[in-house]
Design a protein around this motif. Structure first.
Motif, PDB file in Angstrom:
ATOM      1  N   ILE A 167      -0.477  -2.194  -3.753  1.00 43.94           N
ATOM      2  CA  ILE A 167       0.876  -2.522  -3.298  1.00 43.94           C
ATOM      3  C   ILE A 167       1.579  -3.152  -4.489  1.00 43.94           C
ATOM      4  N   LEU A 212       2.439   1.652   7.313  1.00 43.60           N
ATOM      5  CA  LEU A 212       1.534   1.411   6.173  1.00 43.60           C
ATOM      6  C   LEU A 212       0.153   1.998   6.447  1.00 43.60           C
ATOM      7  N   ILE A 231       1.530   2.235  -3.038  1.00 42.63           N
ATOM      8  CA  ILE A 231       2.773   2.013  -2.311  1.00 42.63           C
ATOM      9  C   ILE A 231       3.610   0.999  -3.079  1.00 42.63           C
ATOM     10  N   VAL A 272       4.440  -7.727   4.416  1.00 43.01           N
ATOM     11  CA  VAL A 272       3.331  -6.848   4.033  1.00 43.01           C
ATOM     12  C   VAL A 272       2.015  -7.475   4.490  1.00 43.01           C
TER      13      VAL A 272
END
Length: 159
Positions: free
Chosen positions: A3, A92, A103, A145
């Motif tokens: 990420i 996700l 990502i 997240v």
């Protein structure tokens, strides 16, 4: 899973740095997390539209230089699609299920993102129609997240 946040400008406020560091530490259980800062353009008040476009274009080029072809990109944009925390968590999870392990989230500068960056994005995400300082948005996004990973593992954190 990787990420990455690609963000315009430096984070100066200690309290934002501390909050992001805490969530980054928590995220290390789930993914390799990184933040890439690109320099912002000096943008004095009262710029003409052409000057604003020039500032955004320079920042946009810097952003795009930090994104690889294989990365799945979320652009943060006021006009993007709003999601609930649960919808975001599922998105996700689905991305990783279908082979997207890199990502990237893009947070633009004070003037926003250029059409070129928005075009490169696979999707646009909005956290509502409020305008938030991009430093605060970094913290909010980092927490969301983390929350998504906690939702996906069925943790009570989300409640």
């Amino acid at each position: 899973m990787n990420i990455k946040f690609v963000v315009v400008g430096k984070l100066k406020e200690k309290y934002f740095k501390q909050g992001i560091a805490e969530y980054a530490k928590r995220l290390s259980r789930f993914c390799k997390f990184s933040i890439v800062e690109v320099p912002d353009e000096k943008a004095p008040e009262n710029l003409s539209q052409a000057e604003m476009d020039q500032v955004m274009a320079a920042e946009g080029e810097r952003i795009l230089s930090k994104i690889k072809d294989r990365e799945y990109v979320f652009a943060l944009a006021i006009l993007g699609k709003e999601r609930s925390s649960e919808e975001f968590a599922k998105e996700l999870k689905d991305l990783t299920t279908y082979g997207h392990s890199d990502i990237t989230f893009v947070i633009g500068g004070s003037l926003g993102l250029t059409p070129a960056v928005l075009k490169r994005a696979n999707t646009q995400i909005s956290f509502g129609r409020f305008t938030l300082p991009h430093q605060l948005m970094r913290l909010v996004l980092t927490e969301q997240v983390y929350r998504a990973f906690m939702i996906n593992e069925g943790s009570p954190y989300h409640k």
